[in-house]
Design a protein around this motif. Structure first.
Motif, PDB file in Angstrom:
ATOM      1  N   GLY A  56      -1.939   6.516   8.265  1.00 58.45           N
ATOM      2  CA  GLY A  56      -2.073   5.065   8.397  1.00 58.45           C
ATOM      3  C   GLY A  56      -3.262   4.515   7.645  1.00 58.45           C
ATOM      4  N   VAL A  57      -4.377   5.233   7.683  1.00 55.78           N
ATOM      5  CA  VAL A  57      -5.560   4.795   6.938  1.00 55.78           C
ATOM      6  C   VAL A  57      -5.289   4.881   5.432  1.00 55.78           C
ATOM      7  CG1 VAL A  57      -7.969   5.342   6.417  1.00 55.78           C
ATOM      8  CG2 VAL A  57      -7.181   5.315   8.799  1.00 55.78           C
ATOM      9  N   ALA A  58      -4.658   5.955   4.992  1.00 55.25           N
ATOM     10  CA  ALA A  58      -4.313   6.086   3.569  1.00 55.25           C
ATOM     11  C   ALA A  58      -3.341   4.987   3.144  1.00 55.25           C
ATOM     12  CB  ALA A  58      -3.712   7.464   3.300  1.00 55.25           C
ATOM     13  N   LEU A  59      -2.361   4.709   3.984  1.00 52.75           N
ATOM     14  CA  LEU A  59      -1.392   3.653   3.682  1.00 52.75           C
ATOM     15  C   LEU A  59      -2.072   2.284   3.585  1.00 52.75           C
ATOM     16  CD1 LEU A  59       1.587   2.997   3.219  1.00 52.75           C
ATOM     17  CD2 LEU A  59       1.809   2.679   5.692  1.00 52.75           C
ATOM     18  N   ALA A  60      -3.058   2.044   4.435  1.00 51.80           N
ATOM     19  CA  ALA A  60      -3.791   0.778   4.390  1.00 51.80           C
ATOM     20  C   ALA A  60      -4.477   0.602   3.038  1.00 51.80           C
ATOM     21  CB  ALA A  60      -4.821   0.711   5.521  1.00 51.80           C
ATOM     22  N   VAL A  61      -5.072   1.661   2.531  1.00 50.78           N
ATOM     23  CA  VAL A  61      -5.744   1.594   1.227  1.00 50.78           C
ATOM     24  C   VAL A  61      -4.724   1.353   0.120  1.00 50.78           C
ATOM     25  CG1 VAL A  61      -7.046   2.943  -0.464  1.00 50.78           C
ATOM     26  CG2 VAL A  61      -7.697   3.001   1.958  1.00 50.78           C
ATOM     27  N   LEU A  62      -3.604   2.064   0.167  1.00 52.00           N
ATOM     28  CA  LEU A  62      -2.576   1.911  -0.865  1.00 52.00           C
ATOM     29  C   LEU A  62      -1.919   0.533  -0.811  1.00 52.00           C
ATOM     30  CD1 LEU A  62      -0.937   5.450  -0.665  1.00 52.00           C
ATOM     31  CD2 LEU A  62      -2.481   4.571  -2.445  1.00 52.00           C
ATOM     32  N   ARG A  63      -1.650   0.028   0.391  1.00 44.58           N
ATOM     33  CA  ARG A  63      -1.056  -1.312   0.526  1.00 44.58           C
ATOM     34  C   ARG A  63      -1.960  -2.368  -0.087  1.00 44.58           C
ATOM     35  NH1 ARG A  63       0.426  -2.557   6.608  1.00 44.58           N
ATOM     36  NH2 ARG A  63       1.107  -4.524   5.705  1.00 44.58           N
ATOM     37  N   TYR A  64      -3.258  -2.232   0.150  1.00 46.02           N
ATOM     38  CA  TYR A  64      -4.212  -3.204  -0.372  1.00 46.02           C
ATOM     39  C   TYR A  64      -4.203  -3.224  -1.899  1.00 46.02           C
ATOM     40  CZ  TYR A  64      -8.559  -5.477  -1.566  1.00 46.02           C
ATOM     41  OH  TYR A  64      -9.483  -6.314  -2.118  1.00 46.02           O
ATOM     42  N   ARG A  65      -4.070  -2.069  -2.510  1.00 41.77           N
ATOM     43  CA  ARG A  65      -4.071  -1.989  -3.975  1.00 41.77           C
ATOM     44  C   ARG A  65      -2.886  -2.716  -4.600  1.00 41.77           C
ATOM     45  NH1 ARG A  65      -5.779   4.218  -5.365  1.00 41.77           N
ATOM     46  NH2 ARG A  65      -7.926   4.042  -4.640  1.00 41.77           N
ATOM     47  N   VAL A  66      -1.774  -2.810  -3.871  1.00 38.32           N
ATOM     48  CA  VAL A  66      -0.546  -3.381  -4.424  1.00 38.32           C
ATOM     49  C   VAL A  66      -0.386  -4.864  -4.095  1.00 38.32           C
ATOM     50  CG1 VAL A  66       1.974  -3.236  -4.344  1.00 38.32           C
ATOM     51  CG2 VAL A  66       0.611  -1.144  -4.355  1.00 38.32           C
ATOM     52  N   TRP A  67      -0.792  -5.275  -2.899  1.00 39.03           N
ATOM     53  CA  TRP A  67      -0.494  -6.611  -2.368  1.00 39.03           C
ATOM     54  C   TRP A  67      -1.094  -7.705  -3.253  1.00 39.03           C
ATOM     55  CZ3 TRP A  67       1.088 -10.753  -0.003  1.00 39.03           C
ATOM     56  CH2 TRP A  67       1.906 -10.669   1.119  1.00 39.03           C
ATOM     57  N   ARG A  68      -0.242  -8.615  -3.738  1.00 44.05           N
ATOM     58  CA  ARG A  68      -0.653  -9.758  -4.551  1.00 44.05           C
ATOM     59  C   ARG A  68       0.226 -10.952  -4.193  1.00 44.05           C
ATOM     60  NH1 ARG A  68      -3.839  -6.466  -5.441  1.00 44.05           N
ATOM     61  NH2 ARG A  68      -4.622  -5.533  -7.341  1.00 44.05           N
ATOM     62  N   PHE A  69      -0.302 -12.156  -4.402  1.00 42.77           N
ATOM     63  CA  PHE A  69       0.521 -13.344  -4.218  1.00 42.77           C
ATOM     64  C   PHE A  69       0.045 -14.419  -5.180  1.00 42.77           C
ATOM     65  CE2 PHE A  69      -3.044 -14.246  -1.519  1.00 42.77           C
ATOM     66  CZ  PHE A  69      -3.200 -15.617  -1.547  1.00 42.77           C
ATOM     67  N   GLU A  70       0.949 -15.369  -5.441  1.00 39.20           N
ATOM     68  CA  GLU A  70       0.640 -16.453  -6.354  1.00 39.20           C
ATOM     69  C   GLU A  70       1.457 -17.679  -5.962  1.00 39.20           C
ATOM     70  OE1 GLU A  70       0.526 -17.112 -11.178  1.00 39.20           O
ATOM     71  OE2 GLU A  70       1.920 -15.630 -10.368  1.00 39.20           O
ATOM     72  N   VAL A  71       0.802 -18.826  -5.971  1.00 33.94           N
ATOM     73  CA  VAL A  71       1.503 -20.091  -5.759  1.00 33.94           C
ATOM     74  C   VAL A  71       1.883 -20.599  -7.148  1.00 33.94           C
ATOM     75  CG1 VAL A  71       1.378 -22.428  -4.851  1.00 33.94           C
ATOM     76  CG2 VAL A  71       0.204 -20.558  -3.656  1.00 33.94           C
ATOM     77  N   ARG A  72       3.177 -20.613  -7.411  1.00 34.24           N
ATOM     78  CA  ARG A  72       3.678 -21.070  -8.708  1.00 34.24           C
ATOM     79  C   ARG A  72       4.118 -22.525  -8.603  1.00 34.24           C
ATOM     80  NH1 ARG A  72       7.031 -15.726 -10.765  1.00 34.24           N
ATOM     81  NH2 ARG A  72       5.162 -14.458 -11.096  1.00 34.24           N
TER      82      ARG A  72
END
Length: 155
Positions: A56-72
């Motif tokens: 779970g801790v490893a997944l938290a780090v990996l999720r953070y690296r990927v998560w992005r958002f943008e208001v278009r």
């Protein structure tokens, strides 16, 4: 594209540690009670608790690296997912309402989430986690305004 606040990793890691603690408590209870269970079960549950915590801790780090958002111009665009990458585009014309949410762990670390409810089937909502309360309020208001504008443009 915007990233999430780094403290969101702590929120996600705490969730994993709590789940691991539940499994660990189950291991302790099974080990102490006189139940007709295989003798290896408490040890297996203990190992599972450790795997859940570390994973779970490893997944938290990996999720953070990927998560992005943008208001278009016409939509909210999100990229997330570790094993399966998900790119989501939410057209503003589909937005029903927008909320901010702060759970107990989020409040403790000074974060909030924005929840975008869309027209569609059950579970048609998108959450943008890991925002400061100020950024969450700004994003909520901006999405609400853009959804209102797109409603009038569609008519």
């Amino acid at each position: 594209m915007e990233t999430l606040h780094p403290r969101v990793r702590l929120v996600w890691a705490v969730g994993a540690v709590v789940a691991a603690a539940v499994v660990g408590v189950a291991a302790a209870v099974v080990g102490r009670l006189d139940l007709p269970v295989p003798p290896w079960l408490p040890a297996a549950l203990t190992v599972l608790a450790v795997v859940v915590a570390v994973g779970g801790v490893a997944l938290a780090v990996l999720r953070y690296r990927v998560w992005r958002f943008e208001v278009r111009d016409d939509s909210l665009y999100l990229v997330r997912g570790v094993l399966t990458r998900t790119d989501t585009s939410v057209p503003f014309v589909r937005v029903q309402h927008v909320d901010t949410r702060r759970g107990p762990v989020e409040r403790a670390v000074g974060l909030a989430s924005v929840v975008v409810y869309t027209a569609g089937t059950r579970g048609a909502d998108i959450t943008v986690p890991g925002l400061t309360p100020e950024r969450a309020a700004d994003l909520r208001e901006r999405l609400r305004d853009l959804a209102t504008e797109s409603e009038f443009d569609a008519v």
